[in-house]
Design a protein around this motif. Sequence first.
Motif, mmCIF file in Angstrom:
data_model
loop_
_atom_site.group_PDB
_atom_site.id
_atom_site.type_symbol
_atom_site.label_atom_id
_atom_site.label_comp_id
_atom_site.label_asym_id
_atom_site.label_seq_id
_atom_site.Cartn_x
_atom_site.Cartn_y
_atom_site.Cartn_z
ATOM 1 N N SER A 53 0.839 -1.197 0.000
ATOM 2 C CA SER A 53 0.000 0.000 0.000
ATOM 3 C C SER A 53 0.878 1.253 0.000
ATOM 4 N N ASP A 54 0.399 2.302 -0.671
ATOM 5 C CA ASP A 54 1.206 3.500 -0.885
ATOM 6 C C ASP A 54 1.621 4.238 0.388
ATOM 7 N N PRO A 55 0.744 4.444 1.397
ATOM 8 C CA PRO A 55 1.120 5.306 2.526
ATOM 9 C C PRO A 55 2.398 4.892 3.246
ATOM 10 N N GLN A 56 2.669 3.584 3.339
ATOM 11 C CA GLN A 56 3.859 3.157 4.074
ATOM 12 C C GLN A 56 5.149 3.468 3.321
ATOM 13 N N LEU A 57 5.028 3.821 2.033
ATOM 14 C CA LEU A 57 6.201 4.092 1.204
ATOM 15 C C LEU A 57 6.808 5.465 1.434
ATOM 16 N N TYR A 58 6.000 6.393 1.908
ATOM 17 C CA TYR A 58 6.420 7.784 1.884
ATOM 18 C C TYR A 58 7.380 8.094 3.025
ATOM 19 N N PRO A 59 8.458 8.812 2.725
ATOM 20 C CA PRO A 59 9.468 9.101 3.747
ATOM 21 C C PRO A 59 8.938 10.063 4.803
ATOM 22 N N LYS A 119 19.570 -1.044 6.442
ATOM 23 C CA LYS A 119 18.827 -0.037 5.671
ATOM 24 C C LYS A 119 19.753 0.758 4.756
ATOM 25 N N GLU A 120 20.809 1.318 5.316
ATOM 26 C CA GLU A 120 21.628 2.271 4.569
ATOM 27 C C GLU A 120 22.694 1.607 3.702
ATOM 28 N N LEU A 121 23.264 0.510 4.179
ATOM 29 C CA LEU A 121 24.348 -0.147 3.449
ATOM 30 C C LEU A 121 23.858 -1.309 2.595
ATOM 31 N N GLY A 122 22.625 -1.764 2.866
ATOM 32 C CA GLY A 122 22.126 -2.950 2.193
ATOM 33 C C GLY A 122 20.925 -2.719 1.311
ATOM 34 N N SER A 159 15.158 3.634 -6.650
ATOM 35 C CA SER A 159 15.720 4.474 -7.704
ATOM 36 C C SER A 159 16.109 5.862 -7.211
ATOM 37 N N GLY A 160 16.071 6.057 -5.899
ATOM 38 C CA GLY A 160 16.475 7.323 -5.303
ATOM 39 C C GLY A 160 16.480 7.193 -3.795
ATOM 40 N N LYS A 161 16.978 8.205 -3.111
ATOM 41 C CA LYS A 161 17.138 8.108 -1.657
ATOM 42 C C LYS A 161 15.803 8.030 -0.918
ATOM 43 N N ASP A 162 14.714 8.490 -1.546
ATOM 44 C CA ASP A 162 13.405 8.443 -0.902
ATOM 45 C C ASP A 162 12.563 7.252 -1.355
ATOM 46 N N ASP A 163 13.097 6.436 -2.245
ATOM 47 C CA ASP A 163 12.351 5.308 -2.810
ATOM 48 C C ASP A 163 12.456 4.107 -1.875
ATOM 49 N N ARG A 164 11.326 3.483 -1.580
ATOM 50 C CA ARG A 164 11.303 2.316 -0.701
ATOM 51 C C ARG A 164 10.785 1.075 -1.427
ATOM 52 N N ARG A 165 10.764 1.116 -2.764
ATOM 53 C CA ARG A 165 10.332 -0.042 -3.550
ATOM 54 C C ARG A 165 11.541 -0.899 -3.916
ATOM 55 N N LEU A 166 11.313 -2.196 -4.108
ATOM 56 C CA LEU A 166 12.381 -3.096 -4.534
ATOM 57 C C LEU A 166 12.111 -3.672 -5.917
ATOM 58 N N ALA A 167 11.126 -3.147 -6.603
ATOM 59 C CA ALA A 167 10.876 -3.478 -8.010
ATOM 60 C C ALA A 167 10.096 -2.326 -8.613
ATOM 61 N N GLY A 213 10.057 18.746 -2.273
ATOM 62 C CA GLY A 213 11.451 18.440 -2.573
ATOM 63 C C GLY A 213 11.812 16.978 -2.434
ATOM 64 N N LEU A 214 10.819 16.120 -2.158
ATOM 65 C CA LEU A 214 11.071 14.689 -2.058
ATOM 66 C C LEU A 214 11.133 14.072 -3.457
ATOM 67 N N PHE A 215 11.815 12.950 -3.566
ATOM 68 C CA PHE A 215 11.922 12.180 -4.814
ATOM 69 C C PHE A 215 12.580 12.988 -5.939
ATOM 70 N N LYS A 216 13.339 14.023 -5.590
ATOM 71 C CA LYS A 216 13.896 14.895 -6.624
ATOM 72 C C LYS A 216 15.039 14.243 -7.401
ATOM 73 N N ASP A 217 15.598 13.141 -6.863
ATOM 74 C CA ASP A 217 16.661 12.448 -7.588
ATOM 75 C C ASP A 217 16.118 11.304 -8.446
ATOM 76 N N GLU A 218 14.794 11.238 -8.614
ATOM 77 C CA GLU A 218 14.171 10.205 -9.438
ATOM 78 C C GLU A 218 13.554 10.803 -10.694
#
Length: 456
Positions: free
Chosen positions: A141-147, A375-378, A399-407, A441-446
């Motif tokens: 679900s989308d809400p848990q993804l957001y930083p 989280k950070e190194l893996g 695909s960016g520092k705020d992305d929490r998807r693995l596909a 300003g979130l997801f700006k590197d995607e």
Amino acid sequence: MEKKSKLVCLLGTLAILISLLAPTEGLTAGKPSITIHNIIDLTGAYAPIAIPSEKGGKDYLAWIAEKGGLDVDGDGKGDVEVKYTWAEFGNVDARFMSAYKRFRMGTPKPTIIEMWSSPNQEMMKPILERDGIVCYGIGFSDPQLYPPAWNYMDCWSYGESAAGAIEYYIDNLWPKKGTGAKAKVAHLTWDSAYGRAANEPTKRHGEKTGKYEVVAERFCTMMPTDPEIMGFLSDFEKRGVDIIWSNSIVQTPAVIMKGIHKLGLAGKMVHMANLWAPADLLLDIVGPGSAEGYMCPQPVYVPAADPNEPGVKFAKMLNDKYRKDPAMPNIQYMRGIRMKANMLESVRRALLGIMKRDNVDLAKACDRITGKDVKELGIQTLAGYAAHDTTVKAQSAPSGKDDRRLANHDRLIGVKGGKVVALSPWYKVPRLVPDDMIKQGLFKDEKINIHYEVVK
């Protein structure tokens, strides 16, 4: 006598679960160890999909153990014993929380926990951040993804997968394609956070692309009956619905597909569902007649459609070696392998990072590894990892520092001519983060792609 029979049945069920999930020991004695955790539903509503997934994951862990443990330095030899601690929660919230508390207070403290429940994962979001534990989520679900978030998801979000499948179908497979018509979409799903997860994102995507409109949202029981579904389908026919989307599990789409064929609606409207209603399992349940025309996006290679893919051959080897189940590997077995492979690859990368950062040996790295390290190194670095080729190498999430998807790639899989087939090439799903978060300003590197993008 009746009580004795019930006791025997309960003991038999327990024996099956133990044989399915008990840790497998290999040539790992005396080596440093790491532990991964899982809170899984093997007896509740999710059992039909969780059990084959766990079979794949368990066989993968057996393979790791037989190789001598997790190969950290890449020399082909096992370096670290992998311990596996799990709890079964039967889709009961109180049991989920009890299992989490037990893990959190235990030794070693969890670094990463596989979790099977969108509502519970959403609820756990601030708790995981507080406790410094990574969630490897099987609910999307989308809400848990957001930083800020310590929740990572095995795939994309439900909304992104639904939007990509719907848009691809309209552009390439819809009988009315090229006519300028706007497709009408109806959601027929569960009345829960999980069931509704694709509703708002697809509304937003339909408005932005102008290709379709969500004209109805209807909610069914968790185990719907034929008469219940027939009533919804008759209403959809009157509304001119072209596409029905369901965010449930395989039992609901099975009843919907039976209803579509009974009412003679095949060819007039198409039914799609999320990945937890895999086409191969639905075909087994309802047979080729009722399954014909069903569609479902998937982020892994599909044994029935891709028998010669390296990842499918790897899965077949695992099943032949450790289980010999004639029904395996299927789609869920493939996904189970990928889940455990992703978790262990995250831990492996974290251990290497700790050794380099702290100038310590592997044993000390195993002793001091934390959720923050994982989280950070893996897990944040897994973009491009294909998990023994169970998925396409084009997967590029996070695909960016705020992305929490693995596909972030799918294929549309369906039943055609009584067989499970791939109906599309691999494509990148639309990225459906809310506009207000982009303004913050979130997801700006995607790259924020509103349309699906076919892999070339």
